[in-house]
Design a protein around this motif. Structure first.
Motif, short mmCIF file in Angstrom:
data_model
loop_
_atom_site.label_atom_id
_atom_site.label_comp_id
_atom_site.label_asym_id
_atom_site.label_seq_id
_atom_site.Cartn_x
_atom_site.Cartn_y
_atom_site.Cartn_z
N ASP A 745 11.57 12.05 -11.13
CA ASP A 745 11.16 10.98 -12.02
C ASP A 745 11.38 9.64 -11.32
OD1 ASP A 745 12.43 12.66 -14.97
OD2 ASP A 745 10.47 12.75 -13.99
N ILE A 746 10.52 8.68 -11.61
CA ILE A 746 10.59 7.38 -10.95
C ILE A 746 11.83 6.64 -11.43
CG2 ILE A 746 9.46 5.15 -10.68
CD1 ILE A 746 6.79 6.57 -10.88
N ALA A 747 12.65 6.20 -10.47
CA ALA A 747 13.85 5.41 -10.78
C ALA A 747 13.62 3.95 -10.46
CB ALA A 747 15.05 5.95 -10.01
N GLY A 748 12.73 3.66 -9.53
CA GLY A 748 12.46 2.28 -9.15
C GLY A 748 11.40 2.23 -8.07
N PHE A 749 11.25 1.06 -7.45
CA PHE A 749 10.25 0.85 -6.42
C PHE A 749 10.84 -0.02 -5.32
CE2 PHE A 749 7.90 1.60 -10.32
CZ PHE A 749 6.87 2.46 -9.92
N GLU A 750 10.24 0.08 -4.12
CA GLU A 750 10.52 -0.86 -3.05
C GLU A 750 9.29 -1.75 -2.89
OE1 GLU A 750 11.45 0.78 0.73
OE2 GLU A 750 11.66 -1.17 1.71
N ALA A 751 9.53 -3.05 -2.94
CA ALA A 751 8.42 -4.02 -2.82
C ALA A 751 8.11 -4.23 -1.35
CB ALA A 751 8.81 -5.34 -3.48
N LEU A 752 6.82 -4.03 -0.99
CA LEU A 752 6.35 -4.19 0.39
C LEU A 752 5.29 -5.29 0.41
CD1 LEU A 752 5.92 -0.40 1.24
CD2 LEU A 752 7.91 -1.83 1.69
N MET A 753 5.46 -6.26 1.33
CA MET A 753 4.50 -7.38 1.39
C MET A 753 3.18 -6.96 2.03
SD MET A 753 6.61 -10.88 2.18
CE MET A 753 7.71 -10.20 3.42
N ARG A 754 2.08 -7.48 1.49
CA ARG A 754 0.75 -7.26 2.02
C ARG A 754 0.02 -8.62 2.13
NH1 ARG A 754 2.78 -3.18 3.09
NH2 ARG A 754 2.20 -1.05 2.48
N TRP A 755 -0.73 -8.79 3.25
CA TRP A 755 -1.51 -10.03 3.46
C TRP A 755 -2.96 -9.64 3.61
CZ3 TRP A 755 -1.30 -13.67 8.30
CH2 TRP A 755 -2.12 -14.78 8.07
N ASN A 756 -3.77 -10.08 2.66
CA ASN A 756 -5.21 -9.85 2.71
C ASN A 756 -5.88 -11.14 3.19
OD1 ASN A 756 -7.75 -8.82 2.43
ND2 ASN A 756 -7.77 -8.86 0.18
N HIS A 757 -6.15 -11.19 4.54
CA HIS A 757 -6.71 -12.38 5.17
C HIS A 757 -8.17 -12.53 4.76
CE1 HIS A 757 -7.92 -15.23 8.32
NE2 HIS A 757 -6.62 -15.51 8.49
#
Length: 978
Positions: A745-757
């Motif tokens: 079951d989902i306990a949390g998330f890791e935030a990952l940065m994305r750059w859409n140029h």
């Protein structure tokens, strides 16, 4: 009770009398057959010298005949058969009757006792045994008065008198449906028997009581588990024989009806304590958990029988007897197995257990009726005491021989000798005066060199010591003699008989004599080969890639630096740096999985290794990039041919899961010139060439050209675009799920940065984060990511009110090192507060080590804000263990290089890390988990969370919300209103 004569004799002569008797006998027979009366019995003749007769087989039992019972008597001396009718003395009776007849064939009056024991072990049966009860209520003779009862607590006794020539039929009103045994005793003889049994029973009871008391005292003195178990068995045996001998009636007023309950309880206690003893004595909980669980369940089930005793004592006693037999059989198998394995306790228990088996066999033959005599029951009681006595001797022998009473009787010298022996060390003793070096036990024999090979002058060791260690060994010994202080602390390699070297650690101190000279050096020498191999393995892993086994970026740069240093001094050497990047490798991972991508990388590494010569270097410098230091070719044409060969070799199809996969690569290369005297210059030029190869579409080899340096302006443009990207909102977050290891079951998330140029499309984080770090944009970029994460937590407060999530955000070193980082977070918390969900910062140990004291204070302030802390990439550095207790972390994130490693000791290392974190009160997150079997292993090890292919790929905020809502459905407002 009344009696009537059915037939009266006439006085009309012998012939008429005989005729009438015959007619009336026939009439009585008819009445008996059709009127419900019992047939006449056959009398037993009693002589003057008949001191004891067993009447059990001569007694006829009539069950359920009602309160009134009629029976034809045995023919008297005159041959006349009479009928007697007996009325029960008890108001509520089942109508059980016993009939027997006695005939006095002597000319003298005979006085005897009729004895019916309340309990008899013989033929008492295995299941639902007869536990005894009151047997006879009253006895009515066919002539004379009712018999007088003789008071007795363990038998129903009646005194009878038979006149000379009398034939008397006795009708006994029974208290139970069974009458196991009836004796006819001469009074004095019975008294002698009772007195003799009383003496025997007193001796057995005395021995049993003293044994139980002695074992209890031992339990108080020595608290080891086998003593209380043996004492409990002894007390159970004492209770059993006390009830069996009727001894308990002398202290307690026990009604005869309750004796069955007491007897059943004693047999249950005997079965439970026997199982408890074999469990504790053999230490079953140490050998096998399942075995210990079974034994504990067995004992608890027997303890539960104590409640059944009050409901059905016979059933409880039957189960207990079955348990005793089962325990004896199981114990025999277990003792035989452990004795064969050389377990001393099991070997010492063999005699006592053999006697128990013999007792079980004799008891079975007794309760089944195969053995039927008056001696067997007290003999079995005595045998039971003998078994406990032998068990007591066994545990005493084990206690004394095993040293249970000698723990504090060792001298310091003996304790130190045992410590050296227990540690696996060898005593190393150098007698300086005699110049004799000896080891105990003989190290030469241990190495297979032969006894005495390493006994003698230290110079004898030199031929067996590795050449690199000989001078150090010699200098260390000389230094101790010259300085007359210090210690010997060296590691040397000794060659064994097989030609292989083993590492040994020599630890010794000098002994100085009265003249101040060293007279002796004594210490230990310990085999540390396994430790050395582990250190070499760790050193190898520190500078090598865990997946391919190739040198990593650090080792590659070190070798490049050395190659350039040699090239600066030798004009003939011109090293070339090649950087090889696999095109579109991310799409390969997404299409066939990361495990398959790892297989591709291993295949590429194997193919590249075949192209190199011994003095060339191949390394894996990043995820899908390889580096080559080419020293074997100097000519530009041959270098270009080598690069083309690399490209063609990698492009050859790779078979995987019945598929043909073709990989293409972009290669950038740069050759040494005097202008590139630094490794960074040569490597940077190769990177620029690779960048151009990627810009031209990949699948090509691009040598460096000076014009490429002007393309550095592209990086400036990218930096400028990055500054505007933060302002324009082009930077977004993707959310990679982190799940519970057990339920997924989902306990949390890791935030990952994305750059859409806007023009170049999506730019990899590794590219724009590196630019941000070089241009001091990393702090602004990191704060922007924190704001986005906190906003998302606020949105989840509304969208996911029932969930409890955490959101992890990576923090750079520049952010942590800023003075106002904690204040910045505090301001963000004030603007974007979340009540239900938690923000967690992920910090690598390399960040912490830059300024541990400052970072410790900063993290403590962050912790006080209610923000969680996680140590990222645990296991890739060298200082994490020393600072785990210093920094206030909540979670340890185990790096994917440990999880995805395939070396044999991976599971041991992971288990150790997880156990260490658990003991420190920290949760654990395993990164890079791709296979379900790895997830199952991590769950068994106690890992808290899992992140990777098994948990799910990074998703957008909307998709993340939908995933959590599917896991935690929320009732809508309309539904709630209804």
């Amino acid at each position: 009770m009344t009696r009537t004569d059915a037939i009266t004799g006439g006085r009309y002569g012998r012939g008429i009398l005989r005729l009438g008797a015959l007619l009336l006998l026939a009439f009585a027979t008819v009445l008996t057959a059709f009127g419900g009366r019992a047939f006449a019995v056959e009398p037993i003749s009693i002589g003057r010298n008949a001191e004891a007769l067993d009447l059990s087989r001569a007694v006829t039992i009539y069950r359920n005949r009602g309160e009134t019972f009629r029976i034809s008597t045995a023919p008297g001396i005159d041959g006349i058969v009479r009928t007697i009718e007996v009325q029960a003395t008890q108001e509520s009776t089942d109508g059980h009757w016993a009939v027997f007849a006695l005939a006095n064939t002597t000319e003298q009056q005979i006085d005897r006792l009729i004895v019916a024991p309340h309990f008899r072990l013989v033929d008492s049966h295995f299941f639902w045994p007869d536990l005894g009860s009151k047997r006879i209520v009253a006895i009515t003779p066919s002539e004379g008065f009712a018999l007088d009862r003789v008071e007795s607590s363990d038998a129903d006794i009646f005194s009878i008198t038979l006149n000379p020539g009398a034939v008397v039929t006795f009708v006994a009103e029974l208290a139970s449906p069974n009458l196991p045994q009836v004796y006819l005793w001469e009074a004095d003889r019975y008294k002698d028997i009772i007195n003799s049994y009383t003496l025997y029973r007193g001796i057995v009871l005395g021995i049993s009581g003293l044994l139980a008391l002695f074992l209890t005292i031992l339990f108080v003195v020595r608290g080891t588990s086998m003593f209380p178990a043996a004492a409990a068995l002894a007390w159970a045996v004492l209770a059993y024989i006390s009830i069996d001998f009727g001894f308990i009636d002398r202290f307690f007023d026990v009604p005869p009806a309750d004796v069955r309950t007491w007897r059943g309880m004693s047999e249950v206690s005997l079965a439970a304590t026997l199982a408890l003893f074999i469990f504790t004595y053999l230490n079953l909980n140490r050998w096998n958990d399942h075995l210990s669980y079974g034994a504990i369940a067995w004992v608890m089930a027997l303890a539960g029988l104590s409640a059944l005793v009050f409901y059905d004592p016979a059933l409880a006693a039957g189960v207990a007897r079955f348990s005793i037999a089962g325990t004896a059989l199981f114990g025999s198998v277990l003792i035989a197995y452990l004795s064969w394995r050389g377990f001393d306790r099991a070997i010492m228990l063999v005699p006592a257990w053999a006697l128990l088996i013999a007792w079980i066999i004799a008891g079975y033959m007794t309760v089944s009726g195969q053995v039927d005599n008056d001696i067997i029951q007290p003999a079995l009681a005595g045998g039971l005491v003998l078994i406990v006595l032998l068990i007591g001797f066994t545990i005493m022998q084990n206690a004394f021989s095993g040293g249970a009473f000698q723990q504090n009787l060792l001298s310091n010298v003996e304790r130190q000798a045992l410590a050296v022996k227990g540690s696996g060390g060898i005593v190393w003793d150098w007698d300086v005066g005699r110049d004799r070096l000896s080891t105990t036990p003989d190290l030469g024999a241990v190495l297979g060199l032969g006894a005495g090979k390493l006994q003698g002058p230290p110079k004898n060791w030199l031929s067996h010591i590795h050449s690199d260690d000989r001078d150090r060994f010699r200098v260390t010994l000389d230094a101790v003699l010259e300085k007359r202080r210090g210690k010997i602390d060296i590691n040397i390699r000794l060659r064994g008989s097989d030609g292989y070297y083993s590492w040994f650690a020599v630890r010794a101190r000098p002994v100085v004599g009265a003249d101040g000279q060293v007279i002796r050096c004594i210490g230990t020498i310990i085999d540390v080969s396994d430790q050395k191999r582990a250190e070499e393995r760790l050193l190898h892993d520190a500078v090598h890639d865990n997946l391919t086994g190739l040198p990593n970026r650090e080792l590659f740069m070190d070798r490049l630096r050395n190659a350039l240093a040699i090239a600066n001094a030798d004009d003939a050497m011109k090293p070339t740096a090649l950087i090889i990047d696999i095109d579109r490798f991310r799409q390969v991972n997404e299409s066939i999985g990361m495990a398959a991508g790892d297989t591709m990388l291993i295949t590429v590494a194997r193919r590249l290794r075949r192209l190199l010569r011994p003095h060339d270097t191949l390394a894996r410098i990043s995820g899908n990039q390889f580096g080559i230091i080419l020293l074997s070719e100097n000519e530009p044409g041959r270098i270009a041919a080598f690069a083309d060969a690399v490209k063609k070799t990698i492009k050859a199809p790779i078979s995987f899961a019945e598929r043909q996969i073709i990989l293409t690569v972009s290669i950038g290369l740069a050759t040494f010139t005097q202008a590139r005297s630094q490794d960074e210059d040569l490597f940077g030029d190769a990177e620029l060439a690779l960048f151009q190869a990627k810009r031209f579409g990949g699948d090509r080899v691009e040598p460096f050209r000076p014009a490429f340096r002007t393309s550095g302006s592209d990086k400036l443009q990218l930096e400028s675009d990055l500054r505007r990207a933060i302002e324009r909102g082009e930077i977004s977050l993707a959310y990679q799920p982190i799940v519970h290891s057990g339920s997924l079951d989902i306990a949390g998330f890791e935030a990952l940065m994305r750059w859409n140029h806007p023009r170049r499309g999506e730019i990899q984080p590794s590219e724009f984060i590196a630019i941000a770090e070089r241009s001091d944009l990393i702090v602004e970029l990191g704060n922007h990511a924190l704001e986005l994460a906190m906003r998302q937590l606020m949105d989840w407060d509304v969208q996911l009110p029932d969930a409890r999530l955490f959101l992890s955000v990576n923090v750079s070193s520049q952010q942590v090192m800023t003075r106002d980082f904690a204040n910045t977070l505090s301001g963000m918390r004030a603007r974007f507060s979340s009540r239900r969900h938690k923000l967690r910062l992920e910090i690598t140990e390399t960040v912490l080590m830059q300024n541990p004291e400052h970072n410790s204070r900063v993290l403590q302030k962050i912790k006080e804000l209610g923000i969680g802390l996680a140590m990222d990439d645990f296991g890739t550095g060298y200082s994490s263990l020393a600072y785990l207790s210093q920094f206030p972390f909540d979670i340890i994130k185990i790096d994917q290089s440990l999880v995805r490693n395939d070396w044999s000791q991976r599971d041991i290392l992971l288990q150790s890390v997880i156990a260490m974190a658990t003991n420190l009160g920290l949760a654990t997150v395993a990164e890079g988990v791709e296979l379900p079997e790895d997830a199952d292993k991590l769950e068994d090890m106690g890992c808290t969370y899992i992140q990777g292919f098994v948990a799910g790929a990074p998703v957008s905020a909307e998709e993340a919300t939908e995933l959590v809502m599917e896991q935690n459905p929320v009732v809508s407002n309309d539904d709630a209103a209804e």
